[in-house]
Scaffold this motif. Structure first.
Motif, short mmCIF file in Angstrom:
data_model
loop_
_atom_site.label_atom_id
_atom_site.label_comp_id
_atom_site.label_asym_id
_atom_site.label_seq_id
_atom_site.Cartn_x
_atom_site.Cartn_y
_atom_site.Cartn_z
N PHE A 1 11.20 15.90 2.44
CA PHE A 1 11.59 14.46 2.71
C PHE A 1 10.45 13.62 2.61
N SER A 2 10.72 12.35 1.90
CA SER A 2 9.62 11.35 2.06
C SER A 2 10.18 10.15 2.50
N ASP A 3 9.71 9.76 3.84
CA ASP A 3 10.02 8.53 4.21
C ASP A 3 9.65 7.38 3.39
N LEU A 4 10.65 6.25 3.04
CA LEU A 4 10.34 5.01 2.31
C LEU A 4 9.64 3.96 3.33
N SER A 5 8.56 3.43 3.12
CA SER A 5 7.86 2.53 3.93
C SER A 5 8.62 1.14 3.71
N ASP A 6 8.95 0.40 4.86
CA ASP A 6 9.58 -0.88 4.85
C ASP A 6 8.93 -1.87 3.90
N ASP A 7 7.74 -1.51 3.63
CA ASP A 7 6.75 -2.23 2.64
C ASP A 7 6.49 -1.57 1.35
N GLY A 8 7.54 -0.45 0.98
CA GLY A 8 7.25 0.24 -0.35
C GLY A 8 7.27 -0.26 -1.46
N TYR A 9 7.98 -1.54 -1.53
CA TYR A 9 8.21 -2.25 -2.87
C TYR A 9 7.84 -3.55 -2.66
N GLY A 10 7.08 -4.04 -3.76
CA GLY A 10 6.48 -5.29 -3.42
C GLY A 10 6.13 -5.82 -5.01
N ARG A 11 6.77 -5.60 -6.11
CA ARG A 11 6.35 -6.06 -7.25
C ARG A 11 6.39 -7.64 -7.48
N GLU A 12 7.48 -8.58 -6.91
CA GLU A 12 7.53 -9.79 -6.76
C GLU A 12 6.38 -10.45 -6.09
N ARG A 13 5.78 -10.03 -5.05
CA ARG A 13 4.87 -10.53 -4.29
C ARG A 13 3.45 -10.56 -5.21
N LYS A 14 3.30 -9.70 -6.25
CA LYS A 14 2.04 -9.75 -7.06
C LYS A 14 2.04 -10.83 -8.18
N ALA B 1 1.93 -14.61 -8.39
CA ALA B 1 1.71 -15.73 -7.63
C ALA B 1 2.78 -17.06 -7.71
N VAL B 2 3.19 -17.27 -9.00
CA VAL B 2 3.98 -18.18 -9.13
C VAL B 2 5.50 -18.04 -8.63
N LEU B 3 5.88 -16.66 -8.92
CA LEU B 3 7.32 -16.31 -8.24
C LEU B 3 7.08 -16.17 -6.73
N LYS B 4 5.87 -15.83 -6.15
CA LYS B 4 5.76 -15.59 -4.95
C LYS B 4 5.89 -17.02 -4.03
N LEU C 1 9.45 -18.46 -4.35
CA LEU C 1 10.40 -17.55 -3.14
C LEU C 1 10.22 -18.09 -1.89
N GLN C 2 8.85 -18.39 -1.68
CA GLN C 2 8.48 -18.97 -0.38
C GLN C 2 9.29 -20.27 -0.03
N GLU C 3 9.29 -21.14 -0.97
CA GLU C 3 9.75 -22.48 -0.96
C GLU C 3 11.51 -22.30 -1.22
N ARG D 1 17.76 -14.58 3.69
CA ARG D 1 17.25 -13.30 4.02
C ARG D 1 17.27 -12.52 2.86
N ASN D 2 17.95 -12.60 1.57
CA ASN D 2 17.61 -11.75 0.66
C ASN D 2 16.32 -12.30 -0.06
N PHE D 3 16.28 -13.69 -0.19
CA PHE D 3 14.91 -14.07 -0.58
C PHE D 3 13.65 -13.57 0.25
N TYR D 4 13.84 -13.54 1.36
CA TYR D 4 12.74 -13.38 2.05
C TYR D 4 12.37 -11.72 2.21
N SER D 5 13.47 -10.87 1.69
CA SER D 5 13.35 -9.55 1.74
C SER D 5 12.38 -9.17 0.55
N VAL D 6 12.68 -9.77 -0.35
CA VAL D 6 11.54 -9.41 -1.69
C VAL D 6 10.21 -9.83 -1.09
N LEU D 7 10.05 -10.87 -0.44
CA LEU D 7 8.72 -11.09 -0.03
C LEU D 7 7.96 -10.47 1.04
#
Length: 420
Positions: free
Chosen positions: A241-254, A256-259, A262-264, A307-313
């Motif tokens: 088994f491999s546990d998935l980090s809660d921070d495992g996916y972060g493509r959108e955070r990379k 800068a404009v989209l990030k 999303l914050q706004e 929540r959906n938008f924040y979960s991406v960030l």
């Protein structure tokens, strides 16, 4: 044209040259395909991309309509790092075959086979059992995983196929039982390992659905979202088994404009949430319950958007370590920020702002105290929490007074949060 990653199976036996490992994702979509859940699935696809192929162990979608299948297909194509095969779960009804092809098939890797059987309706099809026999009797198959969605009878759960159905399966693989190294299933939103009929049973349902309590031995708080890796080691088929980090996916955070956008967007959605709640309060005070109910519902909708938008960030710590990460922010607010802003408001003859900052500072101090207590999650013992709806002060069952010590609001109005 880009190569399709999600495979529509059209042959009952598929030879996969150069495949030595399989990543397995269980139950990504049965509770809905919203962004909050799909972030887990995105992380699962990233992790399973380390393997040569991916297998989804059922329940790709909440219901078997073309709309949901199209959604999961587009998401998978955008994120998958290898070819993705599927097996049918009990939610994967309707148009499943139009998108993913055969429901019973076998993948022949270099040194092992994965035999996919459909038991989405708690029965094994004769077509699948015949295929199982055909593959196991092959001389070039010496190690096999039998994969299906709903578990066979085991020592942990009752949510499984009947003993009679398991007998049909055992009869099919019986003459070649020594070749069956694992049985693999999903369906249960957790994970466990067992041994049935002398064969290891791997149950995985942690690829997107919310983790659930399974038994006294298998609690949701002890299980992380995860995937399973099957791989060769020294010619032997192994799994882990491999546990998935809660921070495992972060493509959108990379991006800068989209990030920034999303914050706004999160800020805008949360502001709408607050505005609707406040209007609902005004409507209640005027006895307009239907209008209040509408605005409470709209407020909830805006929160879930946020929540959906924040979960991406979101960039969270591991869950067991996360409570203590909220303490510094609370301490900064009551020790510095709100004190400073309260003084500024006082100097500029703004008494309402001053009052709001002072009241919030008092509450934030209590927040920090409670969060420090809760950092050891298992040891946290407060059963009842009270919140004053006038100023937001927080009290526990042992500290609650007849009136809020900050604003004087009566106890009968306190909002009560109880561990039931």
């Amino acid at each position: 044209m880009d190569k399709k990653r999600m495979i529509k199976v059209q042959e009952p036996v598929i030879r996969l040259n150069g495949v030595h490992s399989v990543g397995v994702i269980g139950d990504p979509g049965c509770e809905g395909l919203g962004t909050y859940n799909m972030k887990v699935y995105a992380g699962a696809l990233e992790e399973s991309g380390r393997d040569d192929i991916t297998l989804i162990a059922g329940d790709l979608v909440p219901a078997g309509t073309e709309h949901y299948y199209q959604m999961i297909q587009e998401m998978t194509e955008a994120l998958a790092g290898n070819d993705v095969y599927t097996l049918r779960g009990n939610h994967d009804t309707g148009a499943y075959s139009e998108y993913f092809g055969l429901k019973n098939y076998a993948l022949l890797a270099e040194h092992f086979a994965v035999i996919v059987l459909d038991n989405a309706f708690r029965t094994f099809e004769e077509e699948g059992l015949s295929l199982l026999k055909e593959v196991l009797k092959r001389d070039d198959v010496q190690q096999a995983v039998i994969a299906f969605h709903i578990p066979v009878p085991n020592h942990f759960i009752l949510n499984c196929v009947s003993d009679e159905e398991f007998s049909r399966l055992k009869e099919a693989y019986g003459p070649w039982k020594e070749k069956v190294k694992y049985m693999l299933c999903g369906h249960v939103h957790s994970r466990f390992e067992d041994c049935v009929d002398g064969i290891p049973l791997i149950c995985t349902g942690g690829g997107g659905a919310m983790i659930e309590d399974v038994s006294k031995e298998i609690r949701a708080c002890d299980v992380e979202h995860h995937i399973v890796h099957f791989y060769e080691e020294g010619g032997k088929l192994c799994c882990r088994f491999s546990d998935l980090s809660d921070d495992g996916y972060g493509r959108e955070r990379k991006d800068a404009v989209l990030k920034q956008k999303l914050q706004e967007t999160v800020q805008g959605e949360m502001m709408a949430h607050l505005k609707y709640l406040m209007f609902a309060d005004r409507a209640k005070r005027r006895g307009m319950e239907k209008i209040a109910n509408l605005f409470c519902a709209l407020a909830a909708s805006e929160y879930y958007h946020a929540r959906n938008f924040y979960s991406v960030l979101e960039h969270p710590a591991a869950f067991t370590e996360s409570v203590q990460t909220f303490v510094p922010g609370e301490e900064f607010e009551y020790e510095r920020l709100y004190q400073m802003m309260g003084e500024y408001a006082s100097e500029h003859q703004s008494p309402l702002a001053k009052q709001a900052y002072q009241a919030a500072a008092a509450a934030e101090k209590e927040h920090a105290s409670l969060l420090k207590q809760a950092s050891g999650m298992e040891a946290f013992s407060e059963e009842t929490i009270y919140v004053c709806p006038i100023c937001g002060y927080v009290m526990t069952g042992s500290t609650a007074m007849e009136r809020c010590p900050v604003c004087g609001g009566p106890k009968r109005q306190f909002e009560v949060y109880e561990n039931k």
